[in-house]
Design a protein around this motif. Sequence first.
Motif, PDB file in Angstrom:
ATOM      1  N   LEU A  14      -5.767   9.388  -5.185  1.00 37.07           N
ATOM      2  CA  LEU A  14      -7.002   9.569  -5.933  1.00 37.07           C
ATOM      3  C   LEU A  14      -6.772   9.640  -7.435  1.00 37.07           C
ATOM      4  O   LEU A  14      -7.555   9.105  -8.213  1.00 37.07           O
ATOM      5  CB  LEU A  14      -7.711  10.858  -5.487  1.00 37.07           C
ATOM      6  CG  LEU A  14      -8.358  10.812  -4.109  1.00 37.07           C
ATOM      7  CD1 LEU A  14      -8.860  12.191  -3.721  1.00 37.07           C
ATOM      8  CD2 LEU A  14      -9.503   9.801  -4.098  1.00 37.07           C
ATOM      9  N   SER A  15      -5.719  10.344  -7.834  1.00 34.87           N
ATOM     10  CA  SER A  15      -5.637  10.794  -9.226  1.00 34.87           C
ATOM     11  C   SER A  15      -4.577  10.063 -10.021  1.00 34.87           C
ATOM     12  O   SER A  15      -3.551   9.662  -9.475  1.00 34.87           O
ATOM     13  CB  SER A  15      -5.276  12.277  -9.275  1.00 34.87           C
ATOM     14  OG  SER A  15      -6.221  13.002  -8.560  1.00 34.87           O
ATOM     15  N   ASP A  55      -2.539   7.399   8.757  1.00 33.07           N
ATOM     16  CA  ASP A  55      -3.675   6.792   8.059  1.00 33.07           C
ATOM     17  C   ASP A  55      -3.265   5.521   7.311  1.00 33.07           C
ATOM     18  O   ASP A  55      -4.048   4.571   7.235  1.00 33.07           O
ATOM     19  CB  ASP A  55      -4.258   7.783   7.026  1.00 33.07           C
ATOM     20  CG  ASP A  55      -5.369   8.647   7.616  1.00 33.07           C
ATOM     21  OD1 ASP A  55      -5.629   8.545   8.834  1.00 33.07           O
ATOM     22  OD2 ASP A  55      -5.963   9.417   6.846  1.00 33.07           O
ATOM     23  N   SER A 113       3.745  12.592   3.996  1.00 33.84           N
ATOM     24  CA  SER A 113       3.507  13.976   4.416  1.00 33.84           C
ATOM     25  C   SER A 113       4.437  14.290   5.571  1.00 33.84           C
ATOM     26  O   SER A 113       4.947  13.398   6.243  1.00 33.84           O
ATOM     27  CB  SER A 113       2.048  14.109   4.875  1.00 33.84           C
ATOM     28  OG  SER A 113       1.821  15.330   5.541  1.00 33.84           O
ATOM     29  N   VAL A 157      -0.183  -0.905  -4.668  1.00 33.82           N
ATOM     30  CA  VAL A 157      -1.566  -0.411  -4.560  1.00 33.82           C
ATOM     31  C   VAL A 157      -1.537   1.053  -4.152  1.00 33.82           C
ATOM     32  O   VAL A 157      -1.255   1.381  -2.997  1.00 33.82           O
ATOM     33  CB  VAL A 157      -2.359  -1.225  -3.510  1.00 33.82           C
ATOM     34  CG1 VAL A 157      -3.810  -0.767  -3.474  1.00 33.82           C
ATOM     35  CG2 VAL A 157      -2.259  -2.718  -3.788  1.00 33.82           C
ATOM     36  N   LEU A 174      -7.456   5.230  -6.859  1.00 36.55           N
ATOM     37  CA  LEU A 174      -8.866   5.163  -6.443  1.00 36.55           C
ATOM     38  C   LEU A 174      -9.771   5.926  -7.404  1.00 36.55           C
ATOM     39  O   LEU A 174     -10.859   5.464  -7.747  1.00 36.55           O
ATOM     40  CB  LEU A 174      -9.018   5.733  -5.030  1.00 36.55           C
ATOM     41  CG  LEU A 174      -8.271   4.955  -3.958  1.00 36.55           C
ATOM     42  CD1 LEU A 174      -8.252   5.739  -2.659  1.00 36.55           C
ATOM     43  CD2 LEU A 174      -8.922   3.591  -3.754  1.00 36.55           C
ATOM     44  N   TYR A 194      -2.560   4.433  -2.732  1.00 37.14           N
ATOM     45  CA  TYR A 194      -3.570   5.127  -1.935  1.00 37.14           C
ATOM     46  C   TYR A 194      -3.530   6.591  -2.385  1.00 37.14           C
ATOM     47  O   TYR A 194      -3.068   7.497  -1.697  1.00 37.14           O
ATOM     48  CB  TYR A 194      -3.230   4.960  -0.445  1.00 37.14           C
ATOM     49  CG  TYR A 194      -4.214   5.596   0.514  1.00 37.14           C
ATOM     50  CD1 TYR A 194      -5.549   5.246   0.501  1.00 37.14           C
ATOM     51  CD2 TYR A 194      -3.784   6.540   1.452  1.00 37.14           C
ATOM     52  CE1 TYR A 194      -6.448   5.829   1.385  1.00 37.14           C
ATOM     53  CE2 TYR A 194      -4.676   7.123   2.341  1.00 37.14           C
ATOM     54  CZ  TYR A 194      -6.008   6.771   2.300  1.00 37.14           C
ATOM     55  OH  TYR A 194      -6.896   7.345   3.176  1.00 37.14           O
ATOM     56  N   LEU A 215       0.856  -1.193   0.000  1.00 41.09           N
ATOM     57  CA  LEU A 215       0.000   0.000   0.000  1.00 41.09           C
ATOM     58  C   LEU A 215       0.890   1.240   0.000  1.00 41.09           C
ATOM     59  O   LEU A 215       1.767   1.374   0.862  1.00 41.09           O
ATOM     60  CB  LEU A 215      -0.901   0.016   1.236  1.00 41.09           C
ATOM     61  CG  LEU A 215      -1.691  -1.260   1.532  1.00 41.09           C
ATOM     62  CD1 LEU A 215      -2.598  -1.041   2.746  1.00 41.09           C
ATOM     63  CD2 LEU A 215      -2.501  -1.704   0.322  1.00 41.09           C
ATOM     64  N   GLU A 267       0.048  12.698  11.392  1.00 38.82           N
ATOM     65  CA  GLU A 267      -1.314  12.152  11.371  1.00 38.82           C
ATOM     66  C   GLU A 267      -1.720  11.734   9.963  1.00 38.82           C
ATOM     67  O   GLU A 267      -2.520  10.808   9.793  1.00 38.82           O
ATOM     68  CB  GLU A 267      -2.307  13.156  11.958  1.00 38.82           C
ATOM     69  CG  GLU A 267      -2.542  14.372  11.085  1.00 38.82           C
ATOM     70  CD  GLU A 267      -2.957  15.606  11.879  1.00 38.82           C
ATOM     71  OE1 GLU A 267      -2.050  16.334  12.344  1.00 38.82           O
ATOM     72  OE2 GLU A 267      -4.158  15.841  12.017  1.00 38.82           O
ATOM     73  N   ALA A 268      -1.195  12.417   8.950  1.00 45.18           N
ATOM     74  CA  ALA A 268      -1.522  12.021   7.574  1.00 45.18           C
ATOM     75  C   ALA A 268      -0.853  10.677   7.270  1.00 45.18           C
ATOM     76  O   ALA A 268      -1.447   9.792   6.647  1.00 45.18           O
ATOM     77  CB  ALA A 268      -1.076  13.088   6.585  1.00 45.18           C
ATOM     78  N   ARG A 276       3.237  15.709   8.054  1.00 43.48           N
ATOM     79  CA  ARG A 276       2.321  15.600   9.186  1.00 43.48           C
ATOM     80  C   ARG A 276       2.158  14.136   9.579  1.00 43.48           C
ATOM     81  O   ARG A 276       1.670  13.332   8.793  1.00 43.48           O
ATOM     82  CB  ARG A 276       0.948  16.156   8.812  1.00 43.48           C
ATOM     83  CG  ARG A 276       0.930  17.650   8.588  1.00 43.48           C
ATOM     84  CD  ARG A 276      -0.430  18.069   8.087  1.00 43.48           C
ATOM     85  NE  ARG A 276      -1.421  18.022   9.140  1.00 43.48           N
ATOM     86  CZ  ARG A 276      -1.764  19.070   9.886  1.00 43.48           C
ATOM     87  NH1 ARG A 276      -1.192  20.228   9.687  1.00 43.48           N
ATOM     88  NH2 ARG A 276      -2.667  18.943  10.813  1.00 43.48           N
ATOM     89  N   GLY A 288      -2.195  11.100 -11.466  1.00 47.64           N
ATOM     90  CA  GLY A 288      -1.178  12.141 -11.649  1.00 47.64           C
ATOM     91  C   GLY A 288       0.158  11.505 -11.985  1.00 47.64           C
ATOM     92  O   GLY A 288       0.277  10.289 -12.169  1.00 47.64           O
ATOM     93  N   LEU A 326      -4.850   1.925   7.585  1.00 47.85           N
ATOM     94  CA  LEU A 326      -5.386   1.287   6.379  1.00 47.85           C
ATOM     95  C   LEU A 326      -4.832  -0.135   6.240  1.00 47.85           C
ATOM     96  O   LEU A 326      -5.573  -1.076   5.922  1.00 47.85           O
ATOM     97  CB  LEU A 326      -5.011   2.126   5.149  1.00 47.85           C
ATOM     98  CG  LEU A 326      -5.481   1.588   3.808  1.00 47.85           C
ATOM     99  CD1 LEU A 326      -6.999   1.642   3.691  1.00 47.85           C
ATOM    100  CD2 LEU A 326      -4.855   2.390   2.658  1.00 47.85           C
ATOM    101  N   MET A 330      -6.595  -2.502   8.446  1.00 50.30           N
ATOM    102  CA  MET A 330      -7.938  -2.806   7.942  1.00 50.30           C
ATOM    103  C   MET A 330      -7.858  -3.816   6.788  1.00 50.30           C
ATOM    104  O   MET A 330      -8.683  -4.730   6.685  1.00 50.30           O
ATOM    105  CB  MET A 330      -8.618  -1.510   7.473  1.00 50.30           C
ATOM    106  CG  MET A 330      -8.859  -0.517   8.598  1.00 50.30           C
ATOM    107  SD  MET A 330      -9.248   1.167   7.981  1.00 50.30           S
ATOM    108  CE  MET A 330     -11.034   1.115   7.967  1.00 50.30           C
ATOM    109  N   ARG A 333     -19.183  12.910   3.185  1.00 51.75           N
ATOM    110  CA  ARG A 333     -18.390  13.989   3.808  1.00 51.75           C
ATOM    111  C   ARG A 333     -19.038  15.347   3.552  1.00 51.75           C
ATOM    112  O   ARG A 333     -19.078  16.211   4.434  1.00 51.75           O
ATOM    113  CB  ARG A 333     -16.971  14.017   3.250  1.00 51.75           C
ATOM    114  CG  ARG A 333     -16.112  12.803   3.577  1.00 51.75           C
ATOM    115  CD  ARG A 333     -15.861  12.623   5.048  1.00 51.75           C
ATOM    116  NE  ARG A 333     -14.807  11.650   5.296  1.00 51.75           N
ATOM    117  CZ  ARG A 333     -14.827  10.771   6.296  1.00 51.75           C
ATOM    118  NH1 ARG A 333     -15.845  10.725   7.135  1.00 51.75           N
ATOM    119  NH2 ARG A 333     -13.827   9.934   6.467  1.00 51.75           N
TER     120      ARG A 333
END
Lengths: 125, 125
Positions: free
Chosen positions: A73-74, A21, A13, A69, A105, A71, A8, A17-18, A15, A76, A25, A28, A118
Motif C-alpha cells: 500500500l505505502s 494471496d 509473512s 510490481v 497501490l 503488492y 508481483l 495464508e498471507a 503466515r 515505505g 493474485l 488473476m 470492507r
Amino acid sequence: MAQRALLLIAHGSRRAEANADLVTLAEMVRARQPADVVEIAYLELASPSIPEGAEQCVAHPDITEVRLVPYFLSPGRHVAEDLEEYRQQFTTRWPHIQFHVCAPLGLHPHVVDALLERANEGYRV
Amino acid sequence: MAQRALLLIAHGSRRAEANADLVTLAEMVRARQPADVVEIAYLELASPSIPEGAEQCVAHPDITEVRLVPYFLSPGRHVAEDLEEYRQQFTTRWPHIQFHVCAPLGLHPHVVDALLERANEGYRV
C-alpha cells in the motif's frame, strides 16, 4: 512470445495464508493479461526471493522488460529503497533487459473503494 | 449525531510520507461517508496509537459502534491477532459500545484493478 514480465512482489509473512494471496493474485493477473509473463516474489520471510523471481522472469525467451510490481500500500522504505536497489542490481546483471519499479497501490481510487466496502460489510443502517 | 465511528488503522512507518497517506485517506472517507465519525491510528512507529484512536472515537457523543478498519492488504499477524486483541480490550473498557474488526483489503476485486493499473502505468504496447 511474451516480451514483458510482471514480477508481483509482496512483503512476505510467516503466515501461509498471507503468502497464499500472492499466488492467487498472480493467477488473476495471468487471466486478465495473458500476453504477459507473471511471476511472484517475497521481500522476506518466504520464497521465492526477489532475485529468484527476477531469474524466473528473465528465463522466459524474448523478455525485454521486467516490471517490479509492489503488492504494497505505502511508499515505505521497502518500496522506496529496497526495490530501487534491486532494480539497479538487475540492470547491471541483465543489461539487455529494462527493469522498472511500479508505484505502490497507495491511495488509488479503487483502493479507497475497496476500503469503504470492507468498512461497510455486514453493516445495517 | 453520528452513531458509528470508523477507526482507520495503518501499520505506521518511520517515513512521514507513508503515514501521511492515512490522513489523506481519512479525509476521503469523511467526504464520502459524512454520517460517520472517522478517526485514524497506527499500529506502531507513529501516533496516535490504536488505544488513542479508540478514545477519540468513543469521545464523540452517541457513538454505539466502532469499526476497526485495517488499511492493510494481508490477513497477517497484525490484522488476525493484534486487532482482535484490541477489540477484546476495548469491549471490556467500553461495554456499552460494539467493536468490530473489518476484513483487510486483501484480494478485493477493486484492489486487483488498482494493481493492474499500477503495473501498466506508462507502458506502451
